[in-house]
Design an enzyme around this catalytic site. Structure first.
Site, PDB file in Angstrom:
ATOM      1  N   GLU A   1     -12.094  -3.542  -7.495  1.00 31.37           N
ATOM      2  CA  GLU A   1     -12.769  -3.758  -6.216  1.00 31.37           C
ATOM      3  C   GLU A   1     -13.959  -1.766  -6.741  1.00 31.37           C
ATOM      4  OE1 GLU A   1      -9.475  -1.685  -3.383  1.00 31.37           O
ATOM      5  OE2 GLU A   1      -9.048   0.048  -5.467  1.00 31.37           O
TER       6      GLU A   1
ATOM      7  N   ARG B   1       0.795  -1.212  -0.174  1.00 30.93           N
ATOM      8  CA  ARG B   1      -0.021  -0.189   0.112  1.00 30.93           C
ATOM      9  C   ARG B   1       1.332   1.216  -0.039  1.00 30.93           C
ATOM     10  NH1 ARG B   1      -3.387  -3.835   3.465  1.00 30.93           N
ATOM     11  NH2 ARG B   1      -5.361  -3.248   2.386  1.00 30.93           N
TER      12      ARG B   1
ATOM     13  N   ARG C   1       1.317  -1.302  -5.537  1.00 35.33           N
ATOM     14  CA  ARG C   1      -0.088  -0.347  -5.514  1.00 35.33           C
ATOM     15  C   ARG C   1      -0.204   0.967  -5.469  1.00 35.33           C
ATOM     16  NH1 ARG C   1      -5.133  -0.386  -2.942  1.00 35.33           N
ATOM     17  NH2 ARG C   1      -4.383   0.397  -0.750  1.00 35.33           N
TER      18      ARG C   1
ATOM     19  N   ASN D   1     -11.858  -5.474   0.529  1.00 35.41           N
ATOM     20  CA  ASN D   1     -12.384  -4.401   1.713  1.00 35.41           C
ATOM     21  C   ASN D   1     -13.471  -3.609   0.461  1.00 35.41           C
ATOM     22  OD1 ASN D   1     -10.933  -5.564   2.873  1.00 35.41           O
ATOM     23  ND2 ASN D   1      -9.011  -4.306   2.715  1.00 35.41           N
TER      24      ASN D   1
ATOM     25  N   ARG E   1     -17.280   0.650   5.089  1.00 33.44           N
ATOM     26  CA  ARG E   1     -16.333   0.391   5.508  1.00 33.44           C
ATOM     27  C   ARG E   1     -16.552   1.103   6.547  1.00 33.44           C
ATOM     28  NH1 ARG E   1     -11.756  -0.006   1.747  1.00 33.44           N
ATOM     29  NH2 ARG E   1      -9.576  -0.751   3.263  1.00 33.44           N
TER      30      ARG E   1
ATOM     31  N   CYS F   1      -6.476  -9.361  -2.450  1.00 38.09           N
ATOM     32  CA  CYS F   1      -5.640  -9.009  -1.417  1.00 38.09           C
ATOM     33  C   CYS F   1      -6.297  -8.333  -0.225  1.00 38.09           C
ATOM     34  CB  CYS F   1      -4.987  -7.580  -2.443  1.00 38.09           C
ATOM     35  SG  CYS F   1      -6.038  -6.318  -2.986  1.00 38.09           S
TER      36      CYS F   1
END
Ligand code: PEP
Ligand code: MG
Length: 537
Positions: free
Chosen positions: A427, A293, A329, A450, A461, A498
């Site tokens: 995502e 990240r 990423r 997520n 979230r 991931c």
């Protein structure tokens, strides 16, 4: 009970009796000698013994922490043989007729001060190395070398600071952990502790009176507790037991393949947020990094990290992973990850707002700086790159065009790059629905469960109040994952997960049956998941 917060070097908990380690610095006095030549010979003989000792230490360290961790002892041998260093000692003895101990001490101080005043962090830290090797020669000259680092029972070592040679010389079976007042997290002592898996906290104001008291090192939070109460002891014991179970698993599964009974291999990678997390990834036998990240580099800084700073970070991770895949990423700033210096406007709906690739495609200089850093680092390992929050093929094409542009710029400057696999994060429901088309543009998909769950279920979230509505195993999300894997494979790309769901062991078997190729999870989940996969038919 006393409690302190310091800087953690290695995330592990330990508990035990304190041994207060005081360096008995050799007292060096200036003495007049009559025969400079024999004094020089005495110093050179001591230097030779020191080099031999360091060579033994190197061999010991190679066995315990590998060649790169041990390299510092080779560097120490080189300093001891350095012409300027030796010349300085010899000249002082010859011209001033002083004793060897004094000449070595003064030279050590001078060189150490010179390193300490340098701009470069790495060189500054070499100051401690020169001091360390000079101390060693002085101890040999004074005949004080024997058994200084012998630990009689398992202890937590408390010291003002520790030199790499002291750390590696200690009997690891008796060194439960260490607490120091000084030192830095990039020092070689810290690197060795990390590689040896020794819980350690630095930057703690130590006290002589702690000697023989009980202590807990909570390396997860960088906490040190002296004279813990019953509750703290019970908590630490539970944590240590959990670690021991994991260590057992590690022994059993380290180096084993992540393969089902019928022979399907799954890539089991780690998620990391910083360079130092790589240690945890390696310790848990990650087969690669599936999600770095990179925005954490931005979150930790007070201004845009430069290309050079980013390059160094990506390069270290790539080198540490030694040829294993490292997927970086690109910047996923925005939503819950806010950085003041980006000057982002307040938004009513930040999770659906100006974030990730949307920022990168509109503020291209920021994006291109990061791409340049990643491409430069790709010459030092096996780097992959993936774009977050993709909702259209056009975004992928534009991102890849910028990547190509940067590649060409580097080529024109004769800067080497490696081959870089390019992927996208799946995502958003939009990305799932167009995954067949996206597959034509990339080498791999990585499903970010997520955000995919948040956008599929329309559940924020971040909102704890919505917990009762949040069904991590919602059939809509699982169907999206299945569909992505199927479309990815149709288009010839490999597909990983991931997001946190990738570590949900209730779903591991289902994911394997869906045909997932890779799971990227927090380092501590790697071995339990490997065990699980090895039991899948
Ligand atoms: C995800 O959304 O699943 C993901 C891995 O990215 P992040 O959690 O950083 O948003
Ligand atoms: Mg995400």
């Amino acid at each position: 009970m006393e409690q302190y917060k310091g800087k953690s070097i290695f995330s592990k908990t330990t508990m035990g009796k304190i041994f207060f380690y005081e360096k008995k610095a050799s007292v060096v006095t200036r003495e007049k000698i009559t025969n400079p030549q024999s004094e020089i010979e005495r110093v050179d003989a001591a230097r030779k013994i020191a080099i031999d000792q360091l060579s033994c230490l190197y061999e010991k360290a190679v066995k315990e922490v590998g060649e790169s961790g041990a390299a510092i002892f080779e560097a120490h041998q080189m300093i001891l043989d350095d012409i300027d260093y030796c010349e300085s000692i010899h000249t002082m003895i010859r011209q001033e007729h002083v004793n060897g101990e004094y000449a070595v001490a003064v030279t050590g101080d001078n060189f150490s001060q010179m390193f300490a005043s340098m701009d470069n962090d790495y060189m500054r830290e070499r100051a401690a190395d020169v001091k360390d090797i000079s101390e060693r020669v002085i101890r040999i000259l004074c005949g004080q070398e024997k058994n200084r680092n012998e630990l009689k029972e398992p202890v937590i070592l408390v010291a003002d600071d520790l030199a790499p040679s002291e750390t590696v010389q200690m009997d690891k079976t008796k060194l439960l952990g260490f607490i120091t007042e000084h030192g830095s997290s990039n020092s070689h002592t810290a690197i060795l502790a990390r590689t040896m898996g020794i819980p350690a906290v630095i930057g703690v104001p130590i006290k002589r009176e702690w000697d023989h008291k009980m202590a807990i090192i909570d390396g997860y939070q960088g906490k040190v507790i002296i004279d813990p109460d019953e509750e703290q002891v019970a908590k630490a014991k539970a944590q240590i037991e959990e670690q021991e179970n994991r260590d057992q698993l590690l022994k059993k599964l380290k180096g084993q393949k992540t393969v089902t009974k019928s022979g399907k291999e799954i890539k089991l990678y780690a998620n990391i947020g910083s360079v130092s997390d790589t240690a945890d990834a390696l310790l848990n036998d990650a087969e690669g990094i599936g999600l770095f990240r990179s925005e954490f580099l931005y979150l930790e800084a007070s201004d845009y990290p430069t290309e050079e700073e980013q390059f160094q970070a990506y390069k270290v991770v790539a080198q540490n992973m030694a040829g294993k895949k490292v997927i970086i990423r690109t910047l996923d700033i925005g939503a819950d990850k806010k950085v003041d210096y980006f000057g982002l406007d307040h938004e009513e709906n930040p999770a659906m707002g100006y974030r990730a690739i949307r920022i990168c495609l509109t503020r291209q200089e920021i994006f291109k700086t990061q791409l340049r850093a990643i491409l430069r680092a790709s010459a030092f390992g096996n780097i992959g790159i993936m774009f977050p929050m993709i909702i259209s093929v056009d975004e992928v094409i534009r991102s890849k065009a910028l990547l190509e542009e940067v590649k060409e710029e580097l080529k024109a400057m004769d800067i080497a790059c490696g081959d870089v696999e390019v992927g996208v994060m799946i995502e958003t429901p939009a990305a799932v629905m167009i995954s067949e088309s996206l597959a034509k543009e990339v080498d791999f998909f990585s499903i970010g469960t997520n955000d995919l769950t948040q956008y599929t279920l329309a559940i924020d979230r971040q909102n704890l109040k919505l917990d009762e509505f949040y069904d991590a195993h919602h059939p809509a999300v699982l169907e999206m994952i299945r569909m992505t894997i199927e479309n990815g494979h149709k288009g010839g790309v490999w597909v990983g997960i991931c997001g946190e769901l990738g570590a949900d062991m209730e779903l591991t078997e289902q994911f394997v049956k869906m045909g997932v190729d890779e799971l990227s999870v927090s380092p501590s989940f790697i071995l339990p998941i490997r065990e699980m996969i090895r039991n899948v038919e």
